[in-house]
Every structure is written in C-alpha cells, then in structure tokens.
Motif scaffolding. Sequence first.
Motif, PDB file in Angstrom:
ATOM      1  N   LEU A 126       0.768  -1.156  -0.154  1.00  0.00           N
ATOM      2  CA  LEU A 126      -0.035  -0.014   0.104  1.00  0.00           C
ATOM      3  C   LEU A 126       0.866   1.160  -0.150  1.00  0.00           C
ATOM      4  O   LEU A 126       0.673   2.231  -0.695  1.00  0.00           O
ATOM      5  CB  LEU A 126      -0.811  -0.122   1.365  1.00  0.00           C
ATOM      6  N   SER A 127       1.820   1.264   0.846  1.00  0.00           N
ATOM      7  CA  SER A 127       2.569   2.491   0.669  1.00  0.00           C
ATOM      8  C   SER A 127       3.501   2.717  -0.739  1.00  0.00           C
ATOM      9  O   SER A 127       3.535   3.948  -0.959  1.00  0.00           O
ATOM     10  CB  SER A 127       3.979   2.196   1.914  1.00  0.00           C
ATOM     11  N   VAL A 128       3.858   1.733  -1.254  1.00  0.00           N
ATOM     12  CA  VAL A 128       4.363   1.844  -2.679  1.00  0.00           C
ATOM     13  C   VAL A 128       3.483   2.256  -3.600  1.00  0.00           C
ATOM     14  O   VAL A 128       3.600   3.440  -4.352  1.00  0.00           O
ATOM     15  CB  VAL A 128       5.286   0.667  -3.044  1.00  0.00           C
ATOM     16  N   THR A 129       2.239   1.742  -3.418  1.00  0.00           N
ATOM     17  CA  THR A 129       0.979   2.093  -4.354  1.00  0.00           C
ATOM     18  C   THR A 129       0.799   3.474  -3.939  1.00  0.00           C
ATOM     19  O   THR A 129       0.194   4.117  -5.174  1.00  0.00           O
ATOM     20  CB  THR A 129      -0.190   1.096  -4.171  1.00  0.00           C
ATOM     21  N   ALA A 130       0.662   3.915  -2.753  1.00  0.00           N
ATOM     22  CA  ALA A 130       0.300   5.198  -2.479  1.00  0.00           C
ATOM     23  C   ALA A 130       1.257   6.308  -3.310  1.00  0.00           C
ATOM     24  O   ALA A 130       0.608   7.141  -3.734  1.00  0.00           O
ATOM     25  CB  ALA A 130       0.266   5.631  -1.045  1.00  0.00           C
ATOM     26  N   LEU A 131       2.407   5.891  -3.482  1.00  0.00           N
ATOM     27  CA  LEU A 131       3.400   6.869  -4.063  1.00  0.00           C
ATOM     28  C   LEU A 131       3.249   6.930  -5.511  1.00  0.00           C
ATOM     29  O   LEU A 131       3.878   7.823  -6.207  1.00  0.00           O
ATOM     30  CB  LEU A 131       4.731   6.671  -3.761  1.00  0.00           C
ATOM     31  N   ARG A 132       2.651   5.753  -6.106  1.00  0.00           N
ATOM     32  CA  ARG A 132       2.511   5.793  -7.661  1.00  0.00           C
ATOM     33  C   ARG A 132       1.332   6.002  -8.284  1.00  0.00           C
ATOM     34  O   ARG A 132       1.018   5.866  -9.277  1.00  0.00           O
ATOM     35  CB  ARG A 132       2.843   4.367  -8.034  1.00  0.00           C
ATOM     36  N   THR A 133       0.219   6.421  -7.268  1.00  0.00           N
ATOM     37  CA  THR A 133      -1.022   6.541  -7.653  1.00  0.00           C
ATOM     38  C   THR A 133      -1.388   8.298  -7.268  1.00  0.00           C
ATOM     39  O   THR A 133      -0.787   8.643  -6.129  1.00  0.00           O
ATOM     40  CB  THR A 133      -2.087   5.764  -7.175  1.00  0.00           C
ATOM     41  N   GLU A 134      -2.280   8.815  -7.845  1.00  0.00           N
ATOM     42  CA  GLU A 134      -2.919  10.143  -7.322  1.00  0.00           C
ATOM     43  C   GLU A 134      -4.286  10.241  -6.747  1.00  0.00           C
ATOM     44  O   GLU A 134      -4.551  10.997  -6.050  1.00  0.00           O
ATOM     45  CB  GLU A 134      -2.653  11.081  -8.563  1.00  0.00           C
ATOM     46  N   ALA A 174       0.507   1.161  11.133  1.00  0.00           N
ATOM     47  CA  ALA A 174       0.569   1.133   9.917  1.00  0.00           C
ATOM     48  C   ALA A 174      -0.307   1.801   8.882  1.00  0.00           C
ATOM     49  O   ALA A 174       0.061   2.220   7.906  1.00  0.00           O
ATOM     50  CB  ALA A 174       0.226  -0.439   9.469  1.00  0.00           C
ATOM     51  N   ALA A 175      -1.468   1.739   9.645  1.00  0.00           N
ATOM     52  CA  ALA A 175      -2.570   2.728   8.701  1.00  0.00           C
ATOM     53  C   ALA A 175      -2.420   4.146   8.669  1.00  0.00           C
ATOM     54  O   ALA A 175      -2.362   4.631   7.765  1.00  0.00           O
ATOM     55  CB  ALA A 175      -4.024   2.461   9.558  1.00  0.00           C
ATOM     56  N   ARG A 176      -1.750   4.506   9.769  1.00  0.00           N
ATOM     57  CA  ARG A 176      -1.398   5.946  10.008  1.00  0.00           C
ATOM     58  C   ARG A 176      -0.201   6.261   8.579  1.00  0.00           C
ATOM     59  O   ARG A 176      -0.350   7.346   8.052  1.00  0.00           O
ATOM     60  CB  ARG A 176      -1.089   6.324  11.400  1.00  0.00           C
ATOM     61  N   THR A 177       0.687   5.441   8.618  1.00  0.00           N
ATOM     62  CA  THR A 177       1.819   5.550   7.672  1.00  0.00           C
ATOM     63  C   THR A 177       1.068   5.386   6.304  1.00  0.00           C
ATOM     64  O   THR A 177       1.652   6.372   5.517  1.00  0.00           O
ATOM     65  CB  THR A 177       2.709   4.393   7.940  1.00  0.00           C
ATOM     66  N   VAL A 178       0.376   4.890   5.744  1.00  0.00           N
ATOM     67  CA  VAL A 178      -0.261   4.661   4.485  1.00  0.00           C
ATOM     68  C   VAL A 178      -1.071   5.991   4.464  1.00  0.00           C
ATOM     69  O   VAL A 178      -1.131   6.739   3.456  1.00  0.00           O
ATOM     70  CB  VAL A 178      -1.022   3.531   4.313  1.00  0.00           C
ATOM     71  N   ALA A 179      -1.815   6.444   5.603  1.00  0.00           N
ATOM     72  CA  ALA A 179      -2.664   7.520   5.271  1.00  0.00           C
ATOM     73  C   ALA A 179      -1.895   8.834   5.089  1.00  0.00           C
ATOM     74  O   ALA A 179      -2.221   9.715   4.339  1.00  0.00           O
ATOM     75  CB  ALA A 179      -3.478   7.665   6.519  1.00  0.00           C
ATOM     76  N   GLU A 180      -0.725   8.925   5.524  1.00  0.00           N
ATOM     77  CA  GLU A 180       0.080  10.147   5.433  1.00  0.00           C
ATOM     78  C   GLU A 180       0.662  10.241   3.858  1.00  0.00           C
ATOM     79  O   GLU A 180       0.766  11.234   3.432  1.00  0.00           O
ATOM     80  CB  GLU A 180       1.329   9.893   6.365  1.00  0.00           C
ATOM     81  N   LEU A 181       0.813   9.120   3.355  1.00  0.00           N
ATOM     82  CA  LEU A 181       1.254   8.889   1.885  1.00  0.00           C
ATOM     83  C   LEU A 181       0.015   9.230   0.909  1.00  0.00           C
ATOM     84  O   LEU A 181       0.258   9.525  -0.268  1.00  0.00           O
ATOM     85  CB  LEU A 181       2.004   7.915   1.553  1.00  0.00           C
ATOM     86  N   ALA A 182      -1.009   8.841   1.378  1.00  0.00           N
ATOM     87  CA  ALA A 182      -2.223   9.017   0.636  1.00  0.00           C
ATOM     88  C   ALA A 182      -3.369   9.908   1.269  1.00  0.00           C
ATOM     89  O   ALA A 182      -4.346   9.047   1.766  1.00  0.00           O
ATOM     90  CB  ALA A 182      -2.944   7.654   0.123  1.00  0.00           C
TER      91      ALA A 182
END
Length: 334
Positions: free
Chosen positions: A47-55, A77-85
């Motif tokens: 999810l983290s990588v996907t967050a950086l590759r999508t808009e 973990a959820a907080r980390t992904v939410a920061e990226l997306a």
Amino acid sequence: MKVGIRIPACDRPDRLASVAARAEELGFDQVWFPDSQLLWRDVFSVLSVTALRTERIGLGTAVTNVATRHPSVVASAARTVAELAPGRFTLGLGVGNSSVVPIGRRASTRAELTEALAQIRALLAGDEWDYGTVRSRLRDPAPSIPVHLAASGPRNLRLAGAVADGVVLLSGVSPETLASATEQVRQGAREAGRQSDVPLTVSAFCEVTDDVAAAARKLKPICASIAQNGGAPFLALAGIDLSVPERVDEVYPDLVHAEDWDQAVKVAGRWVSDADALAFAEAFCLIGTADRIAARLQETFDAGASSVFLQHVGSYDPPLDLIEAIGGDVLPRL
C-alpha cells in the motif's frame, strides 16, 4: 457509486503499484489489497508503494486483522499509509481467516474485534490507551482514517452496523442476500443509536465473458468454501443446497486460495455440480457480457451498495485481464 478492484499482494510492491496505477488510469475508484502473511507480500508495504505511484484512486485493506497484528501495530501501519495518500485510505478489518488458519491460530471473536477497533480509533485520534501496566499513545496520529469491518453472518453484520464506519459485505451481489445483509447492518446501527446509512461495500467475483457456463465451473471452489464457512443459508436463497466438510486436505492452503486451481475445481466438484456453479455465478457474481455486468452493477447500487469491488479467480496473479476488460468495456457503460 464506486467501482473498485481487488489485487492480491502476490508480487513485488513496485509491480503491484503499476497494476493499481493502470486501474486508476482506466477509471476505477478504489483498489483493495488483502492481507495474509504466508500467501502474499506485506499488505502495508504494498500500500505504501502504491500510494506513491498513484494520485486519485482510493486505497484499502480487504482485509487485515487484529489476530496476527496487534491493534497498535495496525494503527501505526494505517497512519503511515494515510500520510502517503491523504484522504484516500480505508482500513478494512476482519476476523483473520486466511491469516490465522495457516498458522494454527483462531480467528478473532466479536468481542476481540470490538475492543481492537476501539483501541485503533483511540490511538489514531491521539488518545491514550490503557494496556494494564501502562498507558500509551500513538505519536503523530491520523484521526480521519475510516475503519470498515468485513462481515457475512448476521451477528457480525449487526456488529459492523453498530461500530464501524462502513461494512465490507462478503455476500456477493445476489439481491436477496444483499437485502438480508443490508437489513442486518441497519438493525445494528439502529440498536446502537446510529444513523442507519452505513456505507456498504460489496465484493463480487467477476469475469467478462460470453461463455458463462465455462466461467462458472471455475467458481466451484469459491462456492464450496462459502458453504464450508457458514454461508450455506445464503446459498440456499439461490436454490443451492451444499454440505461441504470442514476440512479439505487435498487442497493447499484452502479452497479459495488454492495454489493448484484446476485441482481445487476437481475436488470441489464432489459437492458442487455444474448446475450449482452456474446458479452461484448468476446469483452472486458478475459473470457475463459487459452490458450484463454493467446492468448488474447498476442494480447493486440501486439496492443500496455505495461501492463494489471486483475479484478475479485466483490468488497468485494480478487481475490484469479483468482490469482491462472492466475499465475498457464496463465502466464506460456506467
């Protein structure tokens, strides 16, 4: 009215991010990744990588659990992904079936899931949580993450309606089962004194094809697994009467996630006839021409679903063909 796609975390995160980016390009609204530590890559890494590759596209877990992951780990973990997306991530939680069974552990109980959800919400809000000997909090919280619960049985559906920000329905798009599940969710919301319009996300197996019978035969392990795991009453609404043993040792790791799908279809054929499989496909799944699938999706939204995410048959390859078929031929019809 959102249409999503489920992508198993079956490859390197960068490759899966490219698959999600293609879904975004074709107009999908959401991409959901399941979590099972022995079957797939780590879901939050993907999810983290996907967050950086999508808009634009929404991201979610469908679903993670609090049986193999401590609730505080899930919150971080959820907080980390939410920061990226920002504003794009949904935390989907379930009892942990495919995560716990392969390691000999049990699924979460309703009480455990309820307490874990409360803990995750408190930590994401920046509040302290009492861990017995200490009280602790999450540094740099993210309070805006919606938490959805996956549910199929009546009691878990009512629980989801009572405590969750949304519900992932595992009952397919059958109008009868969708209506039954929706009423259970609304009842749980009413009993908890909440508004009953809890967002409903419906999962459904899907294939764009002119040969429905051939596609249906591939669904025999799915149908058998539903009967095996307490879903026989749902199947009965479509006239499918199955009795499947609790354990099927010839298929690894289980019927739904079989590594050898042809073998799983053969084994499941002991209990699921071609006629049963066809009835299952037509009632619960989105199988058929692009026009037919578009019409069934519209019916599902009209019945109260706020979003639908589509699944292909198979756990160890990304749904590239399904993404292209739905994005190219079905979404434009909607």
